[in-house]
Design a protein around this motif. Structure first.
Motif, PDB file in Angstrom:
ATOM      1  N   ILE A  35       0.862   0.955   4.425  1.00  0.00           N
ATOM      2  CA  ILE A  35       0.954   1.692   3.040  1.00  0.00           C
ATOM      3  C   ILE A  35       1.083   2.980   3.040  1.00  0.00           C
ATOM      4  O   ILE A  35       1.888   3.486   2.405  1.00  0.00           O
ATOM      5  CB  ILE A  35      -0.386   1.132   2.551  1.00  0.00           C
ATOM      6  N   VAL A  36       0.207   3.773   3.754  1.00  0.00           N
ATOM      7  CA  VAL A  36       0.128   5.208   4.075  1.00  0.00           C
ATOM      8  C   VAL A  36       1.613   5.762   4.075  1.00  0.00           C
ATOM      9  O   VAL A  36       2.238   6.607   3.400  1.00  0.00           O
ATOM     10  CB  VAL A  36      -0.724   5.976   4.727  1.00  0.00           C
ATOM     11  N   VAL A  39       4.012   5.236   1.122  1.00  0.00           N
ATOM     12  CA  VAL A  39       3.828   5.928   0.163  1.00  0.00           C
ATOM     13  C   VAL A  39       4.127   7.347   0.170  1.00  0.00           C
ATOM     14  O   VAL A  39       4.850   8.205  -0.492  1.00  0.00           O
ATOM     15  CB  VAL A  39       2.266   6.138  -0.186  1.00  0.00           C
ATOM     16  N   GLY A  43       6.922   9.614  -1.657  1.00  0.00           N
ATOM     17  CA  GLY A  43       6.708  11.121  -2.356  1.00  0.00           C
ATOM     18  C   GLY A  43       7.803  11.975  -1.969  1.00  0.00           C
ATOM     19  O   GLY A  43       8.271  12.695  -2.764  1.00  0.00           O
ATOM     20  N   LEU A  69       1.554  12.432  -0.732  1.00  0.00           N
ATOM     21  CA  LEU A  69       0.805  11.221  -0.811  1.00  0.00           C
ATOM     22  C   LEU A  69       0.618  11.022  -2.207  1.00  0.00           C
ATOM     23  O   LEU A  69       0.477   9.833  -2.615  1.00  0.00           O
ATOM     24  CB  LEU A  69      -0.711  11.497  -0.054  1.00  0.00           C
ATOM     25  N   TYR A  70       0.125  11.972  -2.718  1.00  0.00           N
ATOM     26  CA  TYR A  70      -0.372  11.746  -4.464  1.00  0.00           C
ATOM     27  C   TYR A  70       1.006  11.368  -5.459  1.00  0.00           C
ATOM     28  O   TYR A  70       0.637  10.219  -5.956  1.00  0.00           O
ATOM     29  CB  TYR A  70      -0.717  13.338  -5.160  1.00  0.00           C
ATOM     30  N   GLU A  71       2.072  12.067  -5.317  1.00  0.00           N
ATOM     31  CA  GLU A  71       3.205  11.568  -5.859  1.00  0.00           C
ATOM     32  C   GLU A  71       3.765  10.155  -5.609  1.00  0.00           C
ATOM     33  O   GLU A  71       4.223   9.494  -6.375  1.00  0.00           O
ATOM     34  CB  GLU A  71       4.304  12.638  -5.877  1.00  0.00           C
ATOM     35  N   THR A  73       1.960   7.922  -4.498  1.00  0.00           N
ATOM     36  CA  THR A  73       1.046   6.865  -5.124  1.00  0.00           C
ATOM     37  C   THR A  73       1.497   6.614  -6.604  1.00  0.00           C
ATOM     38  O   THR A  73       1.469   5.479  -6.944  1.00  0.00           O
ATOM     39  CB  THR A  73      -0.441   7.482  -5.138  1.00  0.00           C
ATOM     40  N   VAL A  74       1.807   7.743  -7.368  1.00  0.00           N
ATOM     41  CA  VAL A  74       2.009   7.446  -8.781  1.00  0.00           C
ATOM     42  C   VAL A  74       3.430   6.806  -8.879  1.00  0.00           C
ATOM     43  O   VAL A  74       3.546   5.925  -9.492  1.00  0.00           O
ATOM     44  CB  VAL A  74       1.986   8.921  -9.416  1.00  0.00           C
ATOM     45  N   SER A  76       4.470   4.961  -6.428  1.00  0.00           N
ATOM     46  CA  SER A  76       4.471   3.492  -6.229  1.00  0.00           C
ATOM     47  C   SER A  76       3.917   2.484  -7.240  1.00  0.00           C
ATOM     48  O   SER A  76       4.277   1.342  -7.566  1.00  0.00           O
ATOM     49  CB  SER A  76       3.128   3.121  -5.043  1.00  0.00           C
ATOM     50  N   ILE A  77       2.946   3.003  -8.286  1.00  0.00           N
ATOM     51  CA  ILE A  77       2.561   2.323  -9.418  1.00  0.00           C
ATOM     52  C   ILE A  77       3.783   2.069 -10.488  1.00  0.00           C
ATOM     53  O   ILE A  77       3.892   0.904 -10.768  1.00  0.00           O
ATOM     54  CB  ILE A  77       1.530   3.338 -10.237  1.00  0.00           C
TER      55      ILE A  77
END
Length: 230
Positions: A35-36, A39, A43, A69-71, A73-74, A76-77
């Motif tokens: 996952i990481v 992601v 990003g 990681l933040y972007e 994650t978004v 991925s949504i």
């Protein structure tokens, strides 16, 4: 503006830090079943989309992993929402087949095989069609820095039917196919394979970013940095 194919192919290596970028990207690609890393890779590809929008000459680096990681994650949504239907169809198809086998339901080999292949084919077609739109949603999020921009159906509709995006999209797909062919041919050298796949992803993302910017008429695409909102 038409895409310069030679420039596009050279783009991922057009940096003094190209070796580091390819190495890090190759590692993330190899580990993208987790996952990481997946992601983080997503990003990074958002950054490349922005670079394409701005027609940047060099690929971005991997600095500021927290933002990646933040972007990622978004992003991925956004991907999961757009791809929910094909994933559901594929899961239902495979799950139904497995359930039939486990419960001993006799549907016949041929009908069962036709149902399985038909369901998977439908899922694949839906994934490609919705994938075309998914990239537009990702590009709009990368441009606006807002999660809601990823689901702006007005923008998705306008860009999807614009040749300024459709042609670069096709370029990107062909680059991905070429990268995977190289990876397959050189599969006996795993390092070369993952590097080829990552290289193709970067070139493709740049093309998609440029196509999005051309379709939207963006003269100077802003480079949002993790400002998405729910």
């Amino acid at each position: 503006m038409a895409i310069d194919l030679e420039r596009l192919v050279r783009y991922p290596a057009n940096s003094e830090e190209w070796a580091t970028i390819l190495l890090v990207g190759g590692v993330l690609t190899a580990l993208s079943v987790l996952i990481v890393p997946a992601v983080l890779l997503l990003g990074y590809l958002l950054r490349v989309l922005r670079a394409g929008m701005a027609e940047a000459a060099e690929p971005p680096g991997f600095e500021d992993p927290r933002t990646l990681l933040y972007e990622g994650t978004v992003a991925s949504i956004i991907v999961l929402v757009y791809q929910f239907v094909p994933l559901f169809v594929a899961t239902l198809t495979v799950g139904g087949t497995v359930l039939a086998v486990l419960t001993g339901v006799e549907v016949g080999v041929v009908p069962g095989l036709v149902g399985l292949l038909g369901g998977l084919a439908l899922a694949a077609i839906l994934a490609v069609v919705l994938g075309y739109v998914t990239l537009i949603g990702l590009a709009n999020y990368a441009h606006e820095g807002d999660l809601r921009a990823g689901f702006d159906l007005g923008v998705c509709r306008a860009v999807a039917f614009d040749g300024a995006y459709a042609v670069p999209w096709l370029y990107g797909v062909l680059l991905l196919v070429a990268g995977n062919v190289v990876a397959g041919v050189l599969g006996f050298v795993p390092v070369v394979g993952v590097l080829a796949v990552f290289y193709a992803q970067v070139a493709a993302a740049w093309a998609w970013g440029k196509g999005f910017a051309d379709a939207r008429g963006l003269d100077d695409a802003p480079e949002s940095q993790g400002t998405a909102t729910g």
